[in-house]
Every structure is written in structure tokens, then in C-alpha cells.
Design a protein around this motif. Structure first.
Motif, PDB file in Angstrom:
ATOM      1  N   VAL A 220       0.821  -1.208   0.000  1.00 28.00           N
ATOM      2  CA  VAL A 220       0.000   0.000   0.000  1.00 28.00           C
ATOM      3  C   VAL A 220       0.856   1.260   0.000  1.00 28.00           C
ATOM      4  N   ALA A 221       2.066   1.183   0.541  1.00 26.91           N
ATOM      5  CA  ALA A 221       2.949   2.349   0.534  1.00 26.91           C
ATOM      6  C   ALA A 221       3.330   2.756  -0.886  1.00 26.91           C
ATOM      7  N   ASP A 222       3.310   1.784  -1.814  1.00 28.34           N
ATOM      8  CA  ASP A 222       3.688   2.064  -3.195  1.00 28.34           C
ATOM      9  C   ASP A 222       2.565   2.713  -4.000  1.00 28.34           C
ATOM     10  N   LEU A 223       1.358   2.796  -3.445  1.00 27.92           N
ATOM     11  CA  LEU A 223       0.247   3.385  -4.181  1.00 27.92           C
ATOM     12  C   LEU A 223       0.478   4.863  -4.473  1.00 27.92           C
ATOM     13  N   ALA A 224       1.351   5.498  -3.707  1.00 34.17           N
ATOM     14  CA  ALA A 224       1.620   6.924  -3.910  1.00 34.17           C
ATOM     15  C   ALA A 224       2.123   7.213  -5.319  1.00 34.17           C
ATOM     16  N   GLY A 225       2.775   6.268  -5.939  1.00 35.13           N
ATOM     17  CA  GLY A 225       3.287   6.489  -7.280  1.00 35.13           C
ATOM     18  C   GLY A 225       2.486   5.806  -8.359  1.00 35.13           C
TER      19      GLY A 225
ATOM     20  N   GLY B 215      -5.284  -3.149 -16.959  1.00 40.34           N
ATOM     21  CA  GLY B 215      -4.063  -2.402 -16.717  1.00 40.34           C
ATOM     22  C   GLY B 215      -4.158  -0.923 -17.025  1.00 40.34           C
ATOM     23  N   GLU B 216      -5.377  -0.417 -17.210  1.00 42.31           N
ATOM     24  CA  GLU B 216      -5.546   1.011 -17.463  1.00 42.31           C
ATOM     25  C   GLU B 216      -5.218   1.829 -16.216  1.00 42.31           C
ATOM     26  N   VAL B 217      -5.410   1.221 -15.067  1.00 43.55           N
ATOM     27  CA  VAL B 217      -5.020   1.811 -13.787  1.00 43.55           C
ATOM     28  C   VAL B 217      -4.313   0.725 -12.987  1.00 43.55           C
ATOM     29  N   ASP B 218      -3.521   1.146 -12.012  1.00 42.20           N
ATOM     30  CA  ASP B 218      -2.777   0.179 -11.209  1.00 42.20           C
ATOM     31  C   ASP B 218      -3.605  -0.406 -10.072  1.00 42.20           C
ATOM     32  N   ALA B 219      -4.597   0.347  -9.629  1.00 42.09           N
ATOM     33  CA  ALA B 219      -5.467  -0.100  -8.541  1.00 42.09           C
ATOM     34  C   ALA B 219      -6.770   0.659  -8.657  1.00 42.09           C
ATOM     35  N   GLY B 220      -7.767   0.199  -7.916  1.00 39.81           N
ATOM     36  CA  GLY B 220      -9.051   0.872  -7.951  1.00 39.81           C
ATOM     37  C   GLY B 220      -9.752   0.772  -6.613  1.00 39.81           C
TER      38      GLY B 220
END
Length: 287
Positions: free
Chosen positions: A95-100, A141-146
Motif C-alpha cells: 500500500v505504501a507504493d500506491l503513492a506512485g 491495466g488502465e489503472v494500477d489499482a481501484g
């Protein structure tokens, strides 16, 4: 008096709550309602910014922008525990990587959007889209998460997605409060007496749904994104509860704390509650 305009979402919890009112099976007294508008909650949120409807379902996030024009009815809301939005991805991501990363949200005024901003304020690459398109966008893969809401909570595993964070669980941990997802609001310009009659009518509609759920089901299924009976039933069971009958002190506190957290974080503007009661039950005595 002229008919009142009404809006709510086609999701099972809202069609359950408003079935009786919209089908004329309860007595609204001297109140009259136009044919209801069934729209995605983010559409209703944007309409509330324009003060388009007299009574409407909105996200509790949107409430933070319109509390000067609308007050919250004690009945019909969507609050609870274990029912918050989920952050999902095609594979496990810290979750820390969601910033990028690019993260889809189901509209900028949804409670899910505010929760995610509180949870991950450094994540600024947010992509707005309708809630029912988010899982497919993550898969492609249009977004990394949702951030997913509504029926998606019950089906993301079937789509091959992984839950990175339950935002409702996170909220309960940091605040001790149930998660306030949505509420029913009425235009203050209707006047205290009319608003309180509307509140009683909505409460009667909720009570009818609890007493005669089988009569509501055809209407619910006709509008639900998911038609599988078990998903519809799980949706209603999760999002329609005692808070839907009446917010009570706990529900009102949860909404107030949520709005204050949003303001402290700078996501919401200063509120009007210091001058205006936020809840209909705190309005002046009915005459």
C-alpha cells in the motif's frame, strides 16, 4: 404544496429503502413526490452541488460540500461496520507504493474518494470513473489499482483481483466509528415542518421494506447491476441495517467525525454546522 423531487441510486439498498415510497404503498399524508430519479450516486452528488433535487441520496463526502443547503434525514442512510470500500489490484502491491500509482476512484465526491485521500494522501494520480467500470479498468491495466464500492465488494475475487486494503476497516480502526457511506438529505428551503414530515415518510418506507422484503425484490432486481439473488441479498443485508431505520447518536456522531476529519485534512471546506443544524432531528420544533 408542489410535488417534491426525489433522487436515489439504483443500488439494492436504495431501491429497498425507497420501494414503498415510490410505489405509493405507504401514506405520505399531504406530501406529494415526483417520479424519482434513479442515478449513480456520483451523479446525485453533482446534482446536490447544483441544488437540483429536494430530497436525495448523496455520499457523506458530498455532504461536506452542501451542508449549508441540505440537512441529513435520520432515516435511509447507509452506515455500518465491515461494509467500507475496498482498494483492489490485479496483483499484490504494497500500500505504501500506491503513492506512485494510478488509482481509479468512483467519482471525486464519493465517500470512497475521501476515504482513500485520508488513507493515502500522497497518491495524487486519481482517475475518476463510474463504479461499475473500475474492476475492468484494473484488469486491463488502465489503472494500477481501484477503489470499489457497492456490489463490486462481492465479486472482485471472481474477477481475479486482490484486495490491498479494506478502507472501512481502516476507518473503524483509526476513528472507532462505523463508516458513514451515504445519507438522505432534504433542502433546507423546504422548511422545518415539511422536512420532518419527509423524514417520517422515509422512515415508514424503510420499515415497510423490513416488514415485506419479498414485495420489494422485483423492483430491486430490475435496477441492480448484479442480478444473482445471493449478491442482491448480501448487498441489502450489508448496507441496510438499524442505522437505515434511524441514525441514532452513534450514526450522527460517525457522520460528524467523518466530516471533521475531511476538513482537518483540507479535503473539505469549512462547514456550516456551527450556524445550521446538520441533522433534521435537530431542527426547530414542528408547528
Amino acid at each position: 404544496m408542489k410535488p417534491l423531487s426525489l433522487g436515489y441510486s439504483p443500488c439494492p439498498n436504495d431501491t429497498f429503502i425507497f420501494y414503498a415510497l415510490s410505489h405509493g404503498v405507504i401514506d405520505p399524508g399531504d406530501l406529494k413526490f415526483d417520479r424519482p430519479h434513479l442515478e449513480d450516486v456520483e451523479t446525485l452528488n453533482s446534482w446536490a452541488l447544483d441544488h437540483r433535487l429536494d430530497i436525495t441520496k448523496i455520499s457523506c463526502h458530498a455532504l461536506g460540500h452542501v451542508s449549508d443547503e441540505y440537512c441529513v434525514l435520520a432515516a435511509g442512510g447507509a452506515l455500518g461496520r465491515g461494509c467500507g470500500p475496498l482498494v483492489v489490484a490485479a496483483s499484490a502491491i504494497p500500500v505504501a507504493d500506491l503513492a506512485g500509482r494510478r488509482v481509479a476512484i468512483p467519482g471525486r465526491l464519493t465517500t470512497a474518494a475521501l476515504l482513500f485521500k485520508l488513507f493515502q494522501p500522497a497518491c495524487t494520480d486519481l482517475v475518476e470513473m463510474r463504479f461499475d467500470r473500475i474492476m475492468a479498468a484494473v484488469r486491463r491495466g488502465e489503472v494500477d489499482a481501484g477503489v470499489i464500492i457497492h456490489e463490486s465488494r462481492f465479486t472482485y475475487g471472481e474477477e481475479g483481483l486482490t484486495c490491498l486494503q479494506d478502507l472501512g476497516q481502516w476507518w473503524e480502526t483509526i476513528s472507532g466509528q462505523p463508516i458513514p457511506l451515504g445519507c438522505i438529505v432534504a433542502r433546507r428551503s423546504l422548511g422545518d415542518a415539511v422536512i420532518k414530515r419527509v423524514e417520517r415518510t422515509v422512515a415508514a418506507s424503510v420499515d415497510y421494506g423490513f416488514r415485506f422484503p419479498e414485495k420489494c425484490l422485483p423492483y430491486i432486481r430490475a435496477h441492480s447491476q448484479e442480478t444473482a439473488p445471493e449478491i442482491v441479498e448480501n448487498h441489502i443485508r450489508l448496507y441496510v441495517n438499524d442505522f437505515s431505520r434511524h441514525l441514532g447518536d452513534e450514526g450522527m456522531a460517525a457522520i460528524s467525525v467523518f466530516l471533521q476529519r475531511g476538513r482537518t485534512a483540507g479535503v473539505l471546506p469549512p462547514g456550516a454546522e456551527g450556524q445550521l443544524p446538520l441533522f433534521a432531528c435537530h431542527l426547530g420544533e414542528e408547528r
